[in-house]
Structure formats: structure tokens, C-alpha cells
Write an enzyme that holds these catalytic residues in place. Sequence first.
Site, mmCIF file in Angstrom:
data_model
loop_
_atom_site.group_PDB
_atom_site.id
_atom_site.type_symbol
_atom_site.label_atom_id
_atom_site.label_comp_id
_atom_site.label_asym_id
_atom_site.label_seq_id
_atom_site.Cartn_x
_atom_site.Cartn_y
_atom_site.Cartn_z
ATOM 1 N N GLY A 159 1.142 -15.885 20.335
ATOM 2 C CA GLY A 159 0.160 -16.877 20.780
ATOM 3 C C GLY A 159 -1.213 -16.280 20.963
ATOM 4 N N THR A 212 -3.027 -15.898 23.723
ATOM 5 C CA THR A 212 -3.147 -14.976 24.861
ATOM 6 C C THR A 212 -2.562 -13.623 24.482
ATOM 7 O OG1 THR A 212 -2.724 -16.943 26.216
ATOM 8 C CG2 THR A 212 -2.876 -14.843 27.372
ATOM 9 N N GLY A 272 2.926 -15.078 26.614
ATOM 10 C CA GLY A 272 2.223 -16.204 27.227
ATOM 11 C C GLY A 272 3.193 -17.335 27.543
ATOM 12 N N LYS A 293 7.876 -22.793 26.914
ATOM 13 C CA LYS A 293 7.294 -22.012 25.843
ATOM 14 C C LYS A 293 7.678 -22.634 24.503
ATOM 15 C CE LYS A 293 7.567 -17.610 25.860
ATOM 16 N NZ LYS A 293 6.222 -17.640 25.260
ATOM 17 N N GLY A 294 6.984 -22.203 23.455
ATOM 18 C CA GLY A 294 7.335 -22.688 22.119
ATOM 19 C C GLY A 294 6.247 -23.499 21.467
ATOM 20 N N GLY A 295 5.084 -23.579 22.138
ATOM 21 C CA GLY A 295 3.950 -24.273 21.521
ATOM 22 C C GLY A 295 3.599 -23.662 20.168
ATOM 23 N N GLY A 296 3.872 -22.369 20.025
ATOM 24 C CA GLY A 296 3.616 -21.680 18.758
ATOM 25 C C GLY A 296 4.860 -21.564 17.889
ATOM 26 N N GLU A 314 11.419 -15.408 21.111
ATOM 27 C CA GLU A 314 10.863 -15.073 22.434
ATOM 28 C C GLU A 314 11.977 -15.049 23.481
ATOM 29 O OE1 GLU A 314 6.380 -16.917 21.779
ATOM 30 O OE2 GLU A 314 7.893 -18.156 22.738
HETATM 31 C C1 5RP Z 1 4.618 -19.463 21.383
HETATM 32 C C2 5RP Z 1 4.503 -19.541 22.855
HETATM 33 C C3 5RP Z 1 3.195 -19.172 23.478
HETATM 34 O O1 5RP Z 1 3.422 -18.183 24.418
HETATM 35 C C4 5RP Z 1 2.607 -20.383 24.135
HETATM 36 O O2 5RP Z 1 2.517 -21.424 23.182
HETATM 37 C C5 5RP Z 1 1.227 -20.087 24.722
HETATM 38 O O3 5RP Z 1 0.312 -19.902 23.686
HETATM 39 P P1 5RP Z 1 -1.213 -19.555 23.956
HETATM 40 O O4 5RP Z 1 -1.254 -18.188 24.541
HETATM 41 O O5 5RP Z 1 -1.829 -19.631 22.570
HETATM 42 O O6 5RP Z 1 -1.788 -20.593 24.886
HETATM 43 O O7 5RP Z 1 5.422 -19.878 23.555
HETATM 44 O O8 5RP Z 1 5.837 -19.988 20.933
#
Ligand code: 5RP
Length: 218
Positions: free
Chosen positions: A34, A36, A87, A99-102, A108
Site C-alpha cells: 500500500g 503507507t 498499513g 485490510k485488503g483495499g489494495g 498479508e
Molecule cells: C492492502 C492493504 C493496505 O494496507 C491498505 O489498503 C492501506 O493502504 P494505504 O496505505 O494505501 O492507505 O491492506 O491490501
Amino acid sequence: MSQDNEKRLAAETAAFKYVGNGSFKGGILGVGTGSTVNFFIDELALYRDRIKAAVSSSEASTERLRKLGIDVIDLNAAGRLDLYVDGADECDPHKCLIKGGGAALTREKIVAAASDLFVCIIDASKQVDVLGKFPLPIEVIPMARSHVAREIVARGGQPVWRDGVVTDNGNWILDVHGWRITNPVELEADLNQIVGVVAVGLFAKRPADVVIVGNREI
Ligand code: 5RP
């Protein structure tokens, strides 16, 4: 302070305190995914001599780590990890996470499970009292997408297929809207039982050990 600056500060704080200092020296580092974490990886350039190798949770992080000259190895060759830094999309007061937005949640989760210390780095916008405003990502085997979606609807959620996204494991993602997650441990266990679910983006049974928000550790 901007959201990006806060992410960068959290990343720098984690790198300084947990990689640059303390007992980590010469260890194998677990690295998440991600924006961060990208700041965190960039910061590792300062501490490269303290890192024997890294285990990465995504192809994207692997590429970034290798560009820095950090050796990325398979988790199976690493044994248990001393430290994992990642992150999150949401964090509750018990350090339970979404988590998992990415779309990297499965790897993870595996790296978090194999690590003794999980340090989560976030900006303040990720802190919530109750998880669920951020849609909960669930990685599913492609042929099970509709089956899993029906099971989620039966539990009161509204699944949305993240159309066009294929995970590093070749699977698909459902993002579940509409849940106010007051018992994340129970929900995680329940969702894990649905056939076709690969991983749930709730990190509740294995929450973060330390959360760093900007330069504040909680
Ligand atoms: C990826 C994640 C990331 O940690 C989560 O999406 C946070 O992302 P960012 O640091 O871009 O806000 O879980 O699968």
C-alpha cells in the site's frame, strides 16, 4: 498535516524505532502493501545493513524492495518472522483491522500470522470506533463468487464485486458494504467457514500488536 504526510511520518517512525533500533538487527522483515508501506520501504534505504532479507505480501512491494537492493525470500524459507510492518484501511480501539483495499489481504494475513510482532502504520483517518464503514474485502475463488455473495447477503451484507481486479493469487475480491462490525472476531470466524472464501480482510483473531498513527504509538 496532510494524509500523505501523516502516512510518511508513521512509516518513518516505524522504520526508525523497529528496524533502525532495538532487537531487530540482522533479521528477516515482513513487509505489507500500500501507499503507507511504500513510504516505509523507501525509508528502509537508511537501514539496509540491518535487514538480512524481506518477506513481501505482494508483487508490488517485492519489486520496490528489490529496487532498493533488499533480498526478498519465500516465507517457507524464512521460518517465523520477528517483525511485520503493514498499513490498514480501518483500525478499531482493540487494534482489530480491516485490510485488503489494495487486494493483498491473503498474503498479508499469512505474513501477519507468521510474525511475532505486527506493527501497523496508519494516518488518523483510519481510526474508527467500530469497523465497517470501509467495505470489507473478501478474496474468493472465482467460481465461488456468486455463492459467497449469496451467503453474505444472508448475513445482511451488500457484496460488490471488484470487477477487473485479479489478486496476486489469481482470485477475485468482493467488497462488503453495510456491516457495522461490533464483534470482528466472531464475524471473521463465521466468514472463514463459507466455502469459496480464501481470506477475509478482517484482522481480528490476529490483530496488530502496535499501531503507529503519524508519530504516535498506541
Ligand atoms: C492492502 C492493504 C493496505 O494496507 C491498505 O489498503 C492501506 O493502504 P494505504 O496505505 O494505501 O492507505 O491492506 O491490501
